[in-house]
Design a protein around this motif. Structure first.
Motif, PDB file in Angstrom:
ATOM      1  N   SER A 156       0.849  -1.191   0.000  1.00 26.94           N
ATOM      2  CA  SER A 156       0.000   0.000   0.000  1.00 26.94           C
ATOM      3  C   SER A 156       0.886   1.243   0.000  1.00 26.94           C
ATOM      4  N   PRO A 157       0.488   2.268  -0.755  1.00 26.39           N
ATOM      5  CA  PRO A 157      -0.709   2.332  -1.587  1.00 26.39           C
ATOM      6  C   PRO A 157      -0.481   1.653  -2.936  1.00 26.39           C
ATOM      7  N   GLY A 158      -1.579   1.175  -3.526  1.00 26.68           N
ATOM      8  CA  GLY A 158      -1.491   0.686  -4.881  1.00 26.68           C
ATOM      9  C   GLY A 158      -1.284   1.854  -5.836  1.00 26.68           C
ATOM     10  N   LEU A 159      -0.758   1.556  -7.005  1.00 25.39           N
ATOM     11  CA  LEU A 159      -0.482   2.605  -7.991  1.00 25.39           C
ATOM     12  C   LEU A 159      -0.850   2.106  -9.373  1.00 25.39           C
ATOM     13  N   ARG A 160      -1.613   2.892 -10.132  1.00 30.06           N
ATOM     14  CA  ARG A 160      -1.797   2.575 -11.546  1.00 30.06           C
ATOM     15  C   ARG A 160      -1.023   3.605 -12.357  1.00 30.06           C
ATOM     16  N   ALA A 161      -0.160   3.083 -13.252  1.00 29.38           N
ATOM     17  CA  ALA A 161       0.751   3.952 -13.986  1.00 29.38           C
ATOM     18  C   ALA A 161       0.901   3.491 -15.424  1.00 29.38           C
ATOM     19  N   LEU A 162       1.431   4.380 -16.247  1.00 24.87           N
ATOM     20  CA  LEU A 162       1.755   4.014 -17.621  1.00 24.87           C
ATOM     21  C   LEU A 162       2.827   2.928 -17.639  1.00 24.87           C
ATOM     22  N   ARG A 163       2.728   2.049 -18.619  1.00 26.58           N
ATOM     23  CA  ARG A 163       3.735   1.001 -18.766  1.00 26.58           C
ATOM     24  C   ARG A 163       4.978   1.581 -19.446  1.00 26.58           C
ATOM     25  N   THR A 164       6.094   1.486 -18.745  1.00 28.45           N
ATOM     26  CA  THR A 164       7.402   1.848 -19.282  1.00 28.45           C
ATOM     27  C   THR A 164       8.357   0.717 -18.902  1.00 28.45           C
ATOM     28  N   GLU A 165       9.601   0.806 -19.312  1.00 30.40           N
ATOM     29  CA  GLU A 165      10.562  -0.209 -18.893  1.00 30.40           C
ATOM     30  C   GLU A 165      10.672  -0.231 -17.373  1.00 30.40           C
ATOM     31  N   ARG A 166      10.662   0.946 -16.771  1.00 35.08           N
ATOM     32  CA  ARG A 166      10.798   1.038 -15.322  1.00 35.08           C
ATOM     33  C   ARG A 166       9.596   0.424 -14.602  1.00 35.08           C
ATOM     34  N   THR A 167       8.382   0.799 -15.014  1.00 35.60           N
ATOM     35  CA  THR A 167       7.211   0.296 -14.306  1.00 35.60           C
ATOM     36  C   THR A 167       6.956  -1.181 -14.606  1.00 35.60           C
ATOM     37  N   THR A 168       7.366  -1.657 -15.776  1.00 34.04           N
ATOM     38  CA  THR A 168       7.254  -3.094 -16.073  1.00 34.04           C
ATOM     39  C   THR A 168       8.144  -3.890 -15.121  1.00 34.04           C
ATOM     40  N   ARG A 169       9.312  -3.360 -14.825  1.00 37.75           N
ATOM     41  CA  ARG A 169      10.200  -4.011 -13.861  1.00 37.75           C
ATOM     42  C   ARG A 169       9.603  -3.950 -12.458  1.00 37.75           C
ATOM     43  N   LEU A 170       9.073  -2.776 -12.088  1.00 34.56           N
ATOM     44  CA  LEU A 170       8.513  -2.607 -10.754  1.00 34.56           C
ATOM     45  C   LEU A 170       7.246  -3.437 -10.553  1.00 34.56           C
ATOM     46  N   GLU A 171       6.559  -3.754 -11.642  1.00 37.55           N
ATOM     47  CA  GLU A 171       5.317  -4.521 -11.563  1.00 37.55           C
ATOM     48  C   GLU A 171       5.533  -5.868 -10.878  1.00 37.55           C
ATOM     49  N   ARG A 172       6.726  -6.403 -10.992  1.00 35.65           N
ATOM     50  CA  ARG A 172       7.027  -7.715 -10.433  1.00 35.65           C
ATOM     51  C   ARG A 172       7.559  -7.640  -8.991  1.00 35.65           C
ATOM     52  N   GLU A 173       7.752  -6.431  -8.495  1.00 33.33           N
ATOM     53  CA  GLU A 173       8.276  -6.281  -7.145  1.00 33.33           C
ATOM     54  C   GLU A 173       7.143  -6.265  -6.122  1.00 33.33           C
ATOM     55  N   GLU A 174       7.386  -6.880  -4.986  1.00 29.30           N
ATOM     56  CA  GLU A 174       6.355  -6.982  -3.959  1.00 29.30           C
ATOM     57  C   GLU A 174       6.030  -5.637  -3.341  1.00 29.30           C
ATOM     58  N   LYS A 175       7.045  -4.791  -3.196  1.00 33.53           N
ATOM     59  CA  LYS A 175       6.842  -3.483  -2.589  1.00 33.53           C
ATOM     60  C   LYS A 175       7.593  -2.422  -3.387  1.00 33.53           C
ATOM     61  N   VAL A 176       6.869  -1.409  -3.853  1.00 36.35           N
ATOM     62  CA  VAL A 176       7.472  -0.303  -4.581  1.00 36.35           C
ATOM     63  C   VAL A 176       7.679   0.853  -3.612  1.00 36.35           C
ATOM     64  N   SER A 177       8.917   1.293  -3.487  1.00 33.93           N
ATOM     65  CA  SER A 177       9.247   2.374  -2.567  1.00 33.93           C
ATOM     66  C   SER A 177       8.784   3.720  -3.112  1.00 33.93           C
ATOM     67  N   MET A 178       8.295   4.563  -2.217  1.00 37.33           N
ATOM     68  CA  MET A 178       7.906   5.911  -2.616  1.00 37.33           C
ATOM     69  C   MET A 178       9.118   6.746  -3.018  1.00 37.33           C
ATOM     70  N   ALA A 179      10.318   6.213  -2.760  1.00 41.46           N
ATOM     71  CA  ALA A 179      11.541   6.882  -3.211  1.00 41.46           C
ATOM     72  C   ALA A 179      11.599   6.942  -4.731  1.00 41.46           C
ATOM     73  N   GLU A 180      10.796   6.115  -5.401  1.00 38.05           N
ATOM     74  CA  GLU A 180      10.721   6.154  -6.861  1.00 38.05           C
ATOM     75  C   GLU A 180      10.249   7.518  -7.359  1.00 38.05           C
ATOM     76  N   PHE A 181       9.585   8.277  -6.484  1.00 37.78           N
ATOM     77  CA  PHE A 181       9.073   9.588  -6.874  1.00 37.78           C
ATOM     78  C   PHE A 181      10.054  10.714  -6.557  1.00 37.78           C
ATOM     79  N   ALA A 182      11.226  10.363  -6.049  1.00 40.40           N
ATOM     80  CA  ALA A 182      12.213  11.395  -5.700  1.00 40.40           C
ATOM     81  C   ALA A 182      12.685  12.167  -6.929  1.00 40.40           C
ATOM     82  N   THR A 183      12.658  11.510  -8.079  1.00 42.22           N
ATOM     83  CA  THR A 183      13.105  12.144  -9.324  1.00 42.22           C
ATOM     84  C   THR A 183      11.927  12.459 -10.248  1.00 42.22           C
ATOM     85  N   VAL A 184      10.758  12.694  -9.624  1.00 44.68           N
ATOM     86  CA  VAL A 184       9.542  12.872 -10.403  1.00 44.68           C
ATOM     87  C   VAL A 184       9.619  14.079 -11.337  1.00 44.68           C
ATOM     88  N   ALA A 185      10.322  15.122 -10.934  1.00 44.65           N
ATOM     89  CA  ALA A 185      10.411  16.320 -11.778  1.00 44.65           C
ATOM     90  C   ALA A 185      11.100  16.027 -13.100  1.00 44.65           C
TER      91      ALA A 185
END
Length: 323
Positions: free
Chosen positions: A241-270
């Motif tokens: 938690s929280p769940g996230l629905r996002a566009l499919r990219t190489e990054r999110t396709t890789r993250l799709e298989r991970e049990e827990k996605v860290s919110m640190a993924e948004f550190a480079t959101v800009a």
């Protein structure tokens, strides 16, 4: 009830509980996407007859305050603010919102009992975002004026146990009497009409607004939405938690298989949002990307949606007359 302004040219006014409460001409609300739902986009929505929303989920309250000041220069129409409870740490967030002089607030990502009474005591109209029937009942008990019922097909932060809008909306409608704004998969007149058929009195658009001409995101993101198929989103954090629905990219396709996605993924959101590097972070988006094939101005999106709504319900009435 908010004071309604002069009608916007070219938009057919829709009168119901949502438009009366919000003081708008059409019951179309722009979703409060972090860093995106700021004055440039929100003012375009309000000026087109809908309800523009300023976000607080970025946590940048000084910037948000400046954006609200810009709104007053860019529009004389009603607009609102969202309080995303899980992402705003300032204990005085309600005082902040009240001090801005807005009259409409959506609350989300948290307990509806936390701020509803304080906001309503200050005279604000409050709608709470809910992803389940249980959440809807709790929000109504807390005294909200209305609900934003959000299906799991929509983009952004979601309940890991997602439910499609077509199931969730009529279920909630059957149990509550307050006005409902439907969110998730709303992109045009027919989808708005479908939401109304299931019990909504308004709709919220997120992904469609991200791709709008006035959206501040980089053109690469808008083009990715235009190019996407209906299968080109991923659901992350299915078992966390929280769940996230996002566009499919190489990054999110890789993250799709991970049990827990860290919110640190948004550190480079800009770098993604405004730099255009689609692999730099997570580009949130809903399944409706598969139905968006063009970048359009907000005014055109809203006018076409309202026209399509009336055309759809009119055609159905003719095709399937009662009696």
């Amino acid at each position: 009830m908010l004071e309604r302004q002069e009608p916007t040219r070219g938009v057919a006014v829709i009168e119901n509980r949502v438009t009366e409460m919000l003081g708008v001409e059409v019951p179309i609300v722009q979703a409060p996407m972090g860093w995106i739902a700021r004055a440039q986009l929100a003012s375009a929505v309000s000026n087109a007859g809908g309800m523009g929303i300023i976000e607080t989920s970025s946590g940048e309250l000084d910037a948000v305050r400046a954006e609200i000041e810009k709104m007053r220069d860019l529009t004389d129409k009603p607009f609102g603010v969202n309080v995303a409870q899980a992402f705003v740490r300032d204990p005085k967030i309600v005082d902040f919102v009240i001090d801005q002089g807005v009259r409409f607030v959506t609350t989300s990502a948290g307990d509806p009992t936390r701020y509803t009474a304080q906001l309503k005591d200050a005279g604000l109209t409050v709608f709470h975002v809910v992803p389940t029937l249980k959440g809807a009942l709790k929000a109504v008990e807390a005294g909200v004026d209305g609900l934003i019922v959000e299906g799991g097909e929509g983009g952004g932060f979601k309940n890991p146990r997602d439910v499609a809008l077509m199931v969730l909306l009529p279920l909630v409608r059957s149990q509550v009497d307050v006005p409902i704004i439907a969110a998730g998969g709303i992109v045009d007149g027919p989808t708005m009409a479908a939401a109304f058929a299931l019990g909504a009195e308004g709709v919220q658009m997120g992904t469609r607004m991200v791709s709008a001409a006035e959206s501040p995101v980089h053109e690469n993101w808008k083009q990715a939405i235009v190019d996407a198929a209906e299968t080109d989103t991923v659901f992350l954090n299915r078992f966390a938690s929280p769940g996230l629905r996002a566009l499919r990219t190489e990054r999110t396709t890789r993250l799709e298989r991970e049990e827990k996605v860290s919110m640190a993924e948004f550190a480079t959101v800009a770098d993604l949002y405004f730099g255009g590097d689609m692999e730099a972070s997570i580009a949130l988006g809903g399944q409706v990307v598969g139905r968006i094939d063009e970048v359009k101005p907000v005014a055109e999106i809203i006018a076409e949606t309202v026209a399509g709504f009336h055309e759809t319900i009119g055609a159905l009435g003719q095709q399937y007359p009662s009696g």
